[in-house]
Write a protein that holds these residues in place. Sequence first.
Motif, mmCIF file in Angstrom:
data_model
loop_
_atom_site.group_PDB
_atom_site.id
_atom_site.type_symbol
_atom_site.label_atom_id
_atom_site.label_comp_id
_atom_site.label_asym_id
_atom_site.label_seq_id
_atom_site.Cartn_x
_atom_site.Cartn_y
_atom_site.Cartn_z
ATOM 1 N N MET A 1 -23.029 -6.673 -24.626
ATOM 2 C CA MET A 1 -22.755 -5.555 -23.764
ATOM 3 C C MET A 1 -22.023 -4.506 -24.597
ATOM 4 N N ASN A 2 -22.138 -3.246 -24.184
ATOM 5 C CA ASN A 2 -21.400 -2.202 -24.895
ATOM 6 C C ASN A 2 -20.216 -1.714 -24.053
ATOM 7 N N ILE A 3 -19.326 -1.007 -24.701
ATOM 8 C CA ILE A 3 -18.089 -0.531 -24.051
ATOM 9 C C ILE A 3 -18.395 0.330 -22.837
ATOM 10 N N ALA A 6 -19.462 -1.764 -19.839
ATOM 11 C CA ALA A 6 -18.334 -2.533 -19.315
ATOM 12 C C ALA A 6 -17.394 -1.641 -18.511
ATOM 13 N N GLN A 7 -17.154 -0.422 -18.995
ATOM 14 C CA GLN A 7 -16.295 0.516 -18.268
ATOM 15 C C GLN A 7 -16.947 0.941 -16.948
ATOM 16 N N LYS A 34 -9.667 -1.075 -28.553
ATOM 17 C CA LYS A 34 -9.795 -2.387 -29.194
ATOM 18 C C LYS A 34 -11.183 -2.996 -28.997
ATOM 19 N N LYS A 35 -11.988 -2.362 -28.127
ATOM 20 C CA LYS A 35 -13.333 -2.855 -27.793
ATOM 21 C C LYS A 35 -13.282 -4.268 -27.222
ATOM 22 N N THR A 36 -12.299 -4.458 -26.322
ATOM 23 C CA THR A 36 -12.129 -5.756 -25.672
ATOM 24 C C THR A 36 -12.139 -5.597 -24.156
ATOM 25 N N VAL A 53 -15.994 -7.119 -26.105
ATOM 26 C CA VAL A 53 -17.008 -6.693 -25.130
ATOM 27 C C VAL A 53 -18.400 -7.114 -25.590
ATOM 28 N N THR A 54 -18.627 -7.159 -26.898
ATOM 29 C CA THR A 54 -19.942 -7.540 -27.403
ATOM 30 C C THR A 54 -20.289 -9.004 -27.116
#
Length: 59
Positions: A1-3, A6-7, A34-36, A53-54
């Motif tokens: 998944m990408n940021i 997810a947002q 942080k891409k988390t 997130v990836t």
Amino acid sequence: MNIQRAQEITQSGEFPNIMFNGKRVYIQHVDPDKKTARIYPLDDPEKEQEVSVTDLIEH
């Protein structure tokens, strides 16, 4: 998944089928720097964790 996706999920109130390590999870918060994502398994809300997130998969 990408940021971005997810947002979108956390902001929209959607409840799609998101998987992490073979378990369905809920995304509580996304940290774009942080891409988390802060997640927990649906069957065990006490097990919150921060993951990349990836590593999340949307089915």
